[in-house]
Design an enzyme around this catalytic site. Structure first.
Site, PDB file in Angstrom:
ATOM      1  N   CYS A 188     -30.360  -6.996  40.345  1.00  0.00           N
ATOM      2  CA  CYS A 188     -30.593  -5.703  39.173  1.00  0.00           C
ATOM      3  C   CYS A 188     -29.468  -6.012  37.996  1.00  0.00           C
ATOM      4  CB  CYS A 188     -30.420  -4.130  40.214  1.00  0.00           C
ATOM      5  SG  CYS A 188     -31.915  -4.301  41.804  1.00  0.00           S
ATOM      6  N   CYS A 214     -27.344  -6.960  50.310  1.00  0.00           N
ATOM      7  CA  CYS A 214     -27.989  -5.487  49.617  1.00  0.00           C
ATOM      8  C   CYS A 214     -29.048  -4.889  50.657  1.00  0.00           C
ATOM      9  CB  CYS A 214     -29.498  -5.691  48.712  1.00  0.00           C
ATOM     10  SG  CYS A 214     -31.450  -6.938  49.097  1.00  0.00           S
TER      11      CYS A 214
HETATM   12  S1  SF4 Z   1     -27.669  -0.775  43.872  1.00  0.00           S
HETATM   13 FE1  SF4 Z   1     -28.924  -1.976  44.478  1.00  0.00          FE
HETATM   14  S2  SF4 Z   1     -30.721  -1.608  44.302  1.00  0.00           S
HETATM   15 FE2  SF4 Z   1     -29.309  -0.287  43.424  1.00  0.00          FE
HETATM   16  S3  SF4 Z   1     -29.657  -0.997  41.352  1.00  0.00           S
HETATM   17 FE3  SF4 Z   1     -27.969  -2.484  42.187  1.00  0.00          FE
HETATM   18  S4  SF4 Z   1     -28.845  -3.897  42.913  1.00  0.00           S
HETATM   19 FE4  SF4 Z   1     -30.682  -2.897  42.185  1.00  0.00          FE
END
Ligand code: SF4
Length: 218
Positions: A188, A214
């Site tokens: 992300c 994740c």
């Molecule tokens: S915390 Fe996890 S789901 Fe949220 S933006 Fe970051 S990588 Fe993506």
């Protein structure tokens, strides 16, 4: 069903396409699912050529780079992928959770959607490689995932970065546009930065936080 499956020795020595063919023989097309991050084209090319029509999932976290969305669509068209985009639940709307609670953010945007994406399947194919970094150094090619109740298959587990580059070149596959900008592992946009030469590939993921996975693979 799969609890009694004997995972054969020697999968490490098979070409990734042959691992997929073994999986198809064992479980059948309807029982296989691939999740792909679309940071490269190798996994989806291997899967779709070895097992045409295989279910390929992209988890849309609401925070994918625009380049990743473009790349996934490019590959869907070019490789005739059977691509399924899985979104967070309707009540999960873009928010600032990634700034305050990355575990909770990953849970509602990755872990929960993954559970729905693989529900009812007997085998889950991923792009995890041992070369991704220390946390994945012992990743098996296939293992029974007790928690999820299915067989997890990592056909690229033994592939080095050079193997990935060679496969990409041999099959004339496109490259994610952020690779040339120094992104070695692409998730992300709020939680991914380019890496410096010599850094782990995944050093740019959740940089500055203790988090390294994740919740999908660790
Ligand atoms: S915390 Fe996890 S789901 Fe949220 S933006 Fe970051 S990588 Fe993506």
């Amino acid at each position: 069903m799969t609890a009694s499956l004997a995972i054969p020795r020697g999968l490490d020595d098979l070409h990734p396409a042959d691992v997929l063919r073994w999986a198809n023989d064992q479980f059948g097309l309807a029982n296989l699912v691939v999740t792909a991050s679309f940071e490269d084209a190798v996994l989806v090319h291997v899967a779709a050529t070895a097992v045409p029509g295989i279910d390929i999932v992209l988890l849309d976290t609401q925070y994918l780079f625009a380049e990743t969305e473009w790349f996934a669509e490019e590959l869907r068209t070019r490789l005739d992928l059977n691509l399924r985009v899985v979104h967070p639940l309707a009540e999960v709307q873009p928010d600032n959770l990634w700034q305050t609670d990355i575990e909770a953010c990953c849970h509602v945007r990755k872990v929960e959607p993954l559970a729905r994406a693989i529900a009812g399947k007997q085998a889950w194919v991923t792009g995890v490689r041992r070369a991704d970094g220390p946390t994945r150094a012992n990743a098996p090619v296939a293992v029974y995932d007790i928690g999820r109740g299915l067989v997890k298959i990592n056909p690229l587990a033994t592939y080095s970065d050079d193997d990935m580059a060679l496969y990409t070149q041999l099959h004339d596959l496109p490259i994610h546009p952020l690779i040339d900008k120094g992104y070695a592992s692409i998730g992300c946009w709020p939680c991914t930065r380019p890496v410096a030469p010599g850094e782990d590939k995944r050093a740019g993921r959740w940089a500055g936080a203790a988090k390294t996975e994740c919740g999908l693979h660790g």
